[in-house]
Scaffold this motif. Structure first.
Motif, PDB file in Angstrom:
ATOM      1  N   TRP A 102       0.769  -1.238   0.044  1.00 46.36           N
ATOM      2  CA  TRP A 102      -0.194  -0.034   0.173  1.00 46.36           C
ATOM      3  C   TRP A 102       0.858   1.386  -0.057  1.00 46.36           C
ATOM      4  N   PRO A 103       0.819   2.116  -0.814  1.00 45.44           N
ATOM      5  CA  PRO A 103       1.656   2.906  -1.118  1.00 45.44           C
ATOM      6  C   PRO A 103       1.467   4.287  -0.243  1.00 45.44           C
ATOM      7  N   GLY A 104       0.265   4.153   0.590  1.00 48.87           N
ATOM      8  CA  GLY A 104       0.122   5.265   1.495  1.00 48.87           C
ATOM      9  C   GLY A 104      -0.318   6.421   0.796  1.00 48.87           C
ATOM     10  N   PRO A 105      -0.683   7.729   1.468  1.00 47.83           N
ATOM     11  CA  PRO A 105      -0.103   8.071   2.681  1.00 47.83           C
ATOM     12  C   PRO A 105      -1.057   7.342   3.824  1.00 47.83           C
ATOM     13  N   GLY A 106      -0.536   7.224   5.071  1.00 46.87           N
ATOM     14  CA  GLY A 106      -1.058   6.466   6.150  1.00 46.87           C
ATOM     15  C   GLY A 106      -1.211   4.796   5.968  1.00 46.87           C
ATOM     16  N   ARG A 107      -2.026   4.216   6.671  1.00 50.74           N
ATOM     17  CA  ARG A 107      -1.923   2.985   6.631  1.00 50.74           C
ATOM     18  C   ARG A 107      -2.956   2.347   5.851  1.00 50.74           C
ATOM     19  N   LEU A 108      -3.252   1.270   5.434  1.00 51.56           N
ATOM     20  CA  LEU A 108      -4.173   0.788   4.757  1.00 51.56           C
ATOM     21  C   LEU A 108      -5.481   0.658   5.454  1.00 51.56           C
ATOM     22  N   SER A 109      -5.289   0.660   6.697  1.00 49.22           N
ATOM     23  CA  SER A 109      -6.460   0.477   7.828  1.00 49.22           C
ATOM     24  C   SER A 109      -7.002   1.776   8.021  1.00 49.22           C
ATOM     25  N   GLY A 110      -6.138   2.979   7.665  1.00 47.54           N
ATOM     26  CA  GLY A 110      -6.319   4.219   8.125  1.00 47.54           C
ATOM     27  C   GLY A 110      -7.595   5.101   7.143  1.00 47.54           C
ATOM     28  N   HIS A 111      -7.676   6.285   7.568  1.00 48.40           N
ATOM     29  CA  HIS A 111      -8.488   7.211   6.934  1.00 48.40           C
ATOM     30  C   HIS A 111      -7.888   8.099   6.140  1.00 48.40           C
ATOM     31  N   ALA A 112      -8.393   8.218   4.854  1.00 52.64           N
ATOM     32  CA  ALA A 112      -7.856   9.295   3.876  1.00 52.64           C
ATOM     33  C   ALA A 112      -8.280  10.697   4.469  1.00 52.64           C
ATOM     34  N   GLN A 113      -7.387  11.377   4.135  1.00 55.72           N
ATOM     35  CA  GLN A 113      -7.876  12.930   4.457  1.00 55.72           C
ATOM     36  C   GLN A 113      -8.928  13.278   3.817  1.00 55.72           C
ATOM     37  N   SER A 114      -9.186  12.955   2.489  1.00 55.70           N
ATOM     38  CA  SER A 114     -10.313  13.423   1.815  1.00 55.70           C
ATOM     39  C   SER A 114     -11.638  12.535   2.059  1.00 55.70           C
ATOM     40  N   GLY A 115     -11.525  11.743   3.257  1.00 55.95           N
ATOM     41  CA  GLY A 115     -12.588  11.171   3.871  1.00 55.95           C
ATOM     42  C   GLY A 115     -12.831   9.727   3.239  1.00 55.95           C
ATOM     43  N   GLY A 116     -13.506   8.993   4.001  1.00 55.43           N
ATOM     44  CA  GLY A 116     -13.206   7.392   3.584  1.00 55.43           C
ATOM     45  C   GLY A 116     -12.033   6.783   3.994  1.00 55.43           C
ATOM     46  N   THR A 117     -12.122   5.506   3.959  1.00 59.53           N
ATOM     47  CA  THR A 117     -11.143   4.705   4.325  1.00 59.53           C
ATOM     48  C   THR A 117      -9.981   4.484   3.220  1.00 59.53           C
ATOM     49  N   ASN A 118      -8.803   4.261   3.722  1.00 56.00           N
ATOM     50  CA  ASN A 118      -7.838   3.942   2.750  1.00 56.00           C
ATOM     51  C   ASN A 118      -8.146   2.731   1.829  1.00 56.00           C
ATOM     52  N   MET A 119      -8.866   1.699   2.539  1.00 54.69           N
ATOM     53  CA  MET A 119      -9.316   0.649   1.860  1.00 54.69           C
ATOM     54  C   MET A 119     -10.212   0.820   0.831  1.00 54.69           C
ATOM     55  N   ASP A 120     -11.165   1.990   0.925  1.00 56.20           N
ATOM     56  CA  ASP A 120     -11.884   2.209  -0.164  1.00 56.20           C
ATOM     57  C   ASP A 120     -11.184   2.872  -1.345  1.00 56.20           C
ATOM     58  N   ILE A 121     -10.146   3.504  -1.041  1.00 61.19           N
ATOM     59  CA  ILE A 121      -8.988   4.019  -2.042  1.00 61.19           C
ATOM     60  C   ILE A 121      -8.674   2.937  -2.733  1.00 61.19           C
ATOM     61  N   ALA A 122      -8.002   2.031  -1.856  1.00 55.35           N
ATOM     62  CA  ALA A 122      -7.348   0.813  -2.466  1.00 55.35           C
ATOM     63  C   ALA A 122      -8.009   0.171  -3.672  1.00 55.35           C
ATOM     64  N   ARG A 123      -9.401  -0.108  -3.385  1.00 51.08           N
ATOM     65  CA  ARG A 123     -10.172  -0.789  -4.041  1.00 51.08           C
ATOM     66  C   ARG A 123     -10.218   0.065  -5.562  1.00 51.08           C
ATOM     67  N   GLN A 124      -9.950   1.199  -5.597  1.00 52.88           N
ATOM     68  CA  GLN A 124      -9.924   1.898  -6.823  1.00 52.88           C
ATOM     69  C   GLN A 124      -8.734   1.947  -7.683  1.00 52.88           C
ATOM     70  N   HIS A 125      -7.573   1.074  -7.020  1.00 51.58           N
ATOM     71  CA  HIS A 125      -6.309   0.986  -7.390  1.00 51.58           C
ATOM     72  C   HIS A 125      -6.429  -0.089  -8.445  1.00 51.58           C
ATOM     73  N   PRO A 126      -5.721  -0.341  -9.470  1.00 51.16           N
ATOM     74  CA  PRO A 126      -5.844  -1.570 -10.433  1.00 51.16           C
ATOM     75  C   PRO A 126      -5.554  -2.859  -9.773  1.00 51.16           C
TER      76      PRO A 126
END
Ligand SMILES: Nc1ncnc2c1ncn2[C@@H]1O[C@H](COP(=O)(O)OP(=O)(O)OP(=O)(O)O)[C@@H](O)[C@H]1O
Ligand SMILES: [Mg+2]
Lengths: 648, 472
Positions: free
Chosen positions: B298-322
């Motif tokens: 997980w490239p960050g920022p933060g941890r995969l379990s964390g929350h993104a600054q833009s709201g939502g979890t990093n997990m959700d963001i990760a789902r959009q990665h290829p």
């Protein structure tokens, strides 16, 4: 192919022994295509295009050297005590590494003999090139006794000290590693007191600072033991100093701070970075400033360029060579200027007497421009980034921007001083000198700065004025006395007694003084007085002086003569040219001529001076002086008349 | 006093040079043992530390090398000479394995004198054979440099020299810490070496070419742990993802993504089945393939379990990665979403993200890479901490995951915001995998190293205890 074709055509046997190789050869390299064959036919005009090439193997390259095989060469290493023989590949015949065989010196004999026992070892294996890098830290040496007397410590047993010293030597004083590996286990004590010791002997946890402190203490002390301070070399002494200065407490503290520093938060770090940036910015701008300042100083100190030779800078004329050159310049310029001056005067007179000094400004400026190219120079200097001097600096460097009369050219202050102190007549000079001594001012100024000299000049000026005034007042008094005496005489004809009374009064203290003065003046002839007058005119435009002069004159001159003088002066001004030429002569003439030429002389001298040195327009001052003179003479006329009236 | 201190004058170019003495470098690891000649770029011989055992009537038959241990021989079982700690466990087999690694690729078995090569045997002459033995030892011309882990201690350190001197007849031996060698390979004499191998992550502070023992920190969250995470991910997904190793697949037909595989599996006659350990070992190969092609950090920022600054979890963001497709040996294939790709390795940074079951408990927070580095640094002198952080050398096969070094950099910057962190990781996968071997290759080929070797003579005089004295 071609060959066989040709042979077919020519009916030659197809398998000529020579042709075979050609056949073999052809298809390989340059088997000519049909096109080329035609071209070749054209070229050789039917000659059989057979190239006969004998089969040839690739030539064996002729190498300029003989191949040298590599050999697995055994070698030793003098840094090792065990005589290990290693092998590396070396060119046969190469000088192996250092080339030197393993030294078998007495010191090394032990190792050597061991080596010989080794069945692999040969006595002459070369030494490793790298052996010389085996360097070790010197271990502080101490005996048990020395330890007991000098090195004992409450905190450290001898055993642990030994351990520490060994470890330090082992790791070449890499304290970080030493502290990492430090693992002192107290050895078992003799069985008798095992019980008591087992409890007490616990390895103390040692910090790196403790170890360093102990080691340095031991090392410094042993150093002194082996080599007293007085006989130490400077490096040894330095080392000793450093070791004795070690402060474990401060070190611990420093490390605590360092640790805190490592755990700064992001914000703290950012702030610090910001501050550091600011600091560096300030420092750099300060540097720039000081650099600029330095550049300015350099420029000020450097000799002015030839482009500025025309300017008023005197620094370039400080050498005798510069002076003569300047003289030359000035002489050539004089000619031009004299012409200009005449022009100027004429135009001035044409413009009318009422034209004040201000009317000369344009002329003034243009002249400056043409002669000194000062404004041009200014522009130049602006282009080179020179900044104008501040008021303070101008004062410092004695730069002045006279908008009035400038005693032209270079001029040394000491000249100004001596000139100021000298009047036309020796009497006057001595009187000024007397006045100065009375004021306790030395004849040679102690610190003749520009300011002081100006003040000095002003002082001399005032002295002169005062002297003049005194002279005048004396004269007037004398006249009054004479007149009173005449009057009394006339009245005495009526009443003889009264006259005697008056005379008795005038024979008082004051009277005596004035008379003395008068007598002295009387001794001086006309010429002297003329000189006085000239001096006055030269230095100032004092009306009183003028008046005094004219009154002085008046004694000897008839009223008509004075009038004539004025007229003559005006006429001469109109004529103009006369003045310009042969001033010196005129001057001398004037002196000889006496009163009649007085004004002319004055002016002549002024001009003389101007011509000699100034490129600056002398016109305003000259004119104004002329004006003053005129006004002075007018006034004197008036006073003359009044006095005559009085006389009458 | 400090005559041993390095002079400030740079040495003559000539004095840098190597001086090769046909030394061998042997770098045993949990997954492979690397061997090669000192002075070379890469180890010529890389042999699995796993070996095959076939029980026969006359005892166990032992197989070494890639060529034999991947064949599903009857009743073959796979073992490893290394312990789960990454240190040598089975010394006898290890000695044979290493000898195999050396002699199979690097040196030949030395031909003895013709009289004793076996062809002319008339009758056994034991006395003569004794004398010959000395001659036949495989490495009598090669000094050998071996590596060990930073936490290798005690008697284990002495075993290597015993093998080298007594079984192999080496003229000289040296034992070096692999962390130190890795820092040499990176061109540094002081560094903080982060080694992610198969068995363990280890942090080794190196100062002036010497390991700082107290600063060594390690945890088991390395290649094997990640493999276990992938297994758990497979078994816990709905439906579970089957893991079939290559040797079991006789034939297969292509299937659509996510659909069950259509493959004919190989069957073994009773009592000729390979051992379960063989299957695990073969599964491991598939997992390594999966690691290499799918798993990423997980490239960050933060941890995969964390929350993104833009709201939502990093997990959700990760789902959009290829995502990345992966096909099992049996033809089963699926697109693995980024959340799955990041998941197995996230535990190296964030223990809460570790998948766990009864047999695989969640790791503790002190086992993550960041925590290890922190604890390692806390054990070394403050003065050198910033220098170490400015020279973090990353090595080991498990550091090859995409985005690993960047993530590590982030983590360290979070822990030490006030210190400049610089990560030094070779972009070359080979250099990354063989870091410690390359360092050993450099060291053993240096002319100045000649005086370091422990010679046979010294060994004979002082015994194996010399290792403690010399190889600090
Ligand atoms: N490209 C890759 N991407 C991810 N992981 C990989 C890659 N290549 C190898 N690995 C993993 O790296 C590990 C092997 O790394 P390495 O060779 O450094 O370990 P080792 O030195 O043998 O083990 P140890 O250091 O624990 O003794 C294996 O677990 C393997 O699955
Ligand atoms: Mg490893």
């Amino acid at each position: 192919m071609m060959g066989s074709d040709a042979r077919d055509v020519m009916g030659l046997p197809s398998a000529a022994p020579k042709a075979t190789p050609a056949k073999v050869q052809k298809p390989k390299g340059r088997g000519p295509t049909g096109m080329i064959r035609e071209v070749l036919d054209l070229k050789y005009e039917g000659a059989p295009p057979i190239s006969i090439v004998a089969p040839k193997f690739k030539e064996k390259p002729k190498l300029p050297f003989k191949p040298r095989p590599w050999e697995e060469t055994p070698f030793g290493n003098s840094a090792r005590k065990d005589g290990l023989i290693l092998r590396h590949w070396r060119r046969k015949g190469d000088v192996v590494n250092g080339g030197s065989a393993m030294p078998v010196t007495p010191a090394d004999s032990n190792a050597a003999s061991e080596m010989e026992q080794d069945d692999k070892a040969t006595p002459a294996v070369p030494d490793s090139y790298w052996a010389k890098y085996n360097v070790k830290v010197e271990r502080p040496q101490y005996t048990d006794e020395q330890y007991e007397t000098h090195l004992k410590s409450e905190n450290w047993s001898k055993e642990e000290t030994d351990y520490l010293v060994d470890l330090a030597t082992e790791f070449d004083l890499r304290w970080i590693v030493i502290a990492d590996r430090y693992d002192y286990i107290p050895s078992e004590k003799p069985k008798t007191d095992e019980d008591s010791m087992a409890v007490t002997l616990q390895a103390k946890p040692r910090t790196q600072e403790d170890m360093k402190a102990r080691y340095y203490d031991v090392a410094a002390k042993t150093m002194v033991l082996h080599n007293p301070l007085s006989s130490m070399s400077s490096t040894e002494f330095d080392a000793h100093e450093k070791m004795t200065k070690y402060d474990p407490i401060r070190e611990t503290q420093r490390k605590r701070y360092a640790e805190q520093l490592m755990h700064r938060t992001k914000e703290e770090k950012d702030e610090e970075e910001y501050l550091l940036r600011e600091l560096s910015r300030i420092v750099s701008s300060q540097e720039k400033l000081s650099q600029e300042r330095k550049a300015l100083y350099d420029r000020l100190e450097a000799a002015p360029s030839s482009a500025r030779a025309e300017s008023y800078s005197t620094s370039m004329h400080s050498t005798s060579q510069g002076l003569t050159q300047l003289m030359q310049n000035l002489l050539t310029q004089n000619k031009n200027k004299e012409l200009e001056k005449k022009e100027k005067r004429r135009s001035l007179l044409e413009g009318g007497e009422t034209a004040g000094p201000s009317s000369f400004h344009p002329m003034d400026r243009s002249q400056r421009q043409s002669l000194s190219s000062a404004p041009h120079g200014q522009r130049l200097s602006d282009a080179t980034g020179r900044r104008p001097l501040t008021q303070q600096e101008q004062r410092k460097y004695g730069v002045s921007h006279p908008n009035e009369r400038l005693t032209g050219g270079i001029q040394f202050r000491h000249e100004r001083i001596t000139k100021a102190g000298q009047a036309k007549s020796g009497v006057q000079t001595s009187r000024i000198g007397a006045a100065l001594t009375e004021l306790k001012i030395p004849p040679r100024l102690v610190m003749p700065t520009a300011k002081v000299v100006t003040e000095y000049e002003r002082l001399i000026e005032s002295i002169k004025h005062l002297l003049e005034v005194r002279k005048v007042s004396e004269k007037v008094e004398g006249e009054i006395k004479v007149l009173v005496a005449q009057k009394e005489q006339a009245e005495a004809k009526d009443r003889g007694e009264e006259i005697k009374q008056e005379e008795g009064q005038s024979g008082g203290l004051e009277e005596g003084e004035t008379q003395n003065e008068g007598e002295r003046e009387g001794d001086d002839n006309d010429e002297d007085e003329e000189k006085d007058a000239e001096g006055e005119k030269e230095d100032s435009d004092d009306e009183e002086g003028g008046r005094g002069e004219s009154e002085n004159d008046e004694d000897e001159d008839a009223e008509g003569e004075v009038d004539d003088n004025v007229v003559a002066d005006e006429v001469r001004d109109l004529q103009g040219d006369e003045d310009a030429e042969g001033e010196e002569q005129e001057d001398e003439d004037g002196e000889g001529d006496g009163n009649e030429n007085m004004e002319e002389d004055a002016e002549g001298e002024n001009e003389d001076e101007d011509a000699a040195s100034s490129r600056e327009s002398p016109a305003p001052t000259t004119k104004s002086e002329g004006m003053h003179k005129r006004s002075a003479s007018v006034m004197s006329l008036v006073s003359n008349r009044s006095s005559k009236r009085q006389k009458k | 006093m400090a005559t041993g201190q390095a002079s400030t004058k740079p040495p003559d170019a000539n004095e840098y040079g190597g001086d090769e003495i046909s030394a061998l470098v042997l770098d045993p690891g949990y997954s492979t043992v690397r061997a090669g000649f000192a002075g070379e770029d890469v180890p010529k011989s890389v042999v699995p530390s796993y070996y095959g055992v076939i029980p026969t009537d006359s005892g166990n038959k032992i197989l070494f090398g890639d060529n034999s241990i991947h064949t599903p021989l009857p009743r073959i079982s796979i073992r490893n000479v290394m312990s789960k700690e990454g240190t040598v466990e089975d010394w006898d087999t290890a000695a044979n394995l290493w000898e195999y690694a050396i002699t199979s690729r690097l040196t030949n078995a030395k031909p003895g004198p013709l009289a004793y090569n076996g062809l002319n045997d008339t009758e056994n002459d034991d006395v003569k054979m004794e004398g010959v033995e000395e001659q036949e030892k495989p490495l009598r011309d090669n000094p050998i440099l071996m590596t060990e882990t930073g936490w290798n201690a005690g008697k284990d350190r002495e075993r290597g020299i015993e093998i080298a001197m007594e079984s192999w007849g080496s003229p000289a031996y040296w034992l070096a810490r692999n962390g130190v060698l890795t820092s040499f390979a990176a061109g540094k004499s002081s560094a903080l070496v982060v080694d992610l191998g198969a068995s363990s992550i280890s942090i080794t502070p190196v100062h002036d070419g010497l390991i700082l023992k107290k600063g060594v920190a390690r945890s088991p969250l390395a290649g094997n742990f990640i493999s276990q995470q992938i297994r758990l991910m497979f078994s816990q997904s709905q439906p579970p993802i089957p893991l079939t190793p290559h040797y079991l697949v006789a034939s297969k037909t292509p299937v659509d993504a996510g659909t069950p595989s259509q493959a004919t599996l190989r069957t073994f006659a009773p009592n000729t089945e390979p051992d379960h350990s063989f299957r695990l070992f073969q599964e491991e190969r598939v997992l390594t393939e999966f690691k290499e092609s799918v798993v990423a950090v997980w490239p960050g920022p933060g941890r995969l379990s964390g929350h993104a600054q833009s709201g939502g979890t990093n997990m959700d963001i990760a789902r959009q990665h290829p995502g990345k497709p992966f096909e099992m040996p049996d033809g089963w294939n699926q697109m693995f979403g980024a959340q799955d790709r990041y998941r197995p390795i996230e535990a190296l940074f964030d223990p809460k993200m570790a998948l766990s079951d009864a047999d695989n408990p969640q790791p503790s927070a002190s086992q993550t890479v960041g925590a290890l580095i922190q604890s390692s640094l806390s054990q070394v002198d403050v003065d050198i901490r910033p220098a170490l952080l400015a020279a973090v050398v990353v090595t080991g096969g498990s550091s090859l995951y995409q985005g690993f070094t960047d993530r590590l950099n982030q983590e360290l910057n979070l822990i030490y915001p006030g210190v400049r962190v610089r990560i030094n990781a070779s972009g070359n996968a080979v250099e990354r995998k063989f870091g410690s071997w390359i360092g050993g290759s450099i060291l053993a080929s240096l002319g100045t190293f000649h005086q370091m070797w422990i010679s046979k003579k010294e060994y004979d005089e002082q015994g194996p205890g010399i290792i403690e004295k010399r190889c600090k």
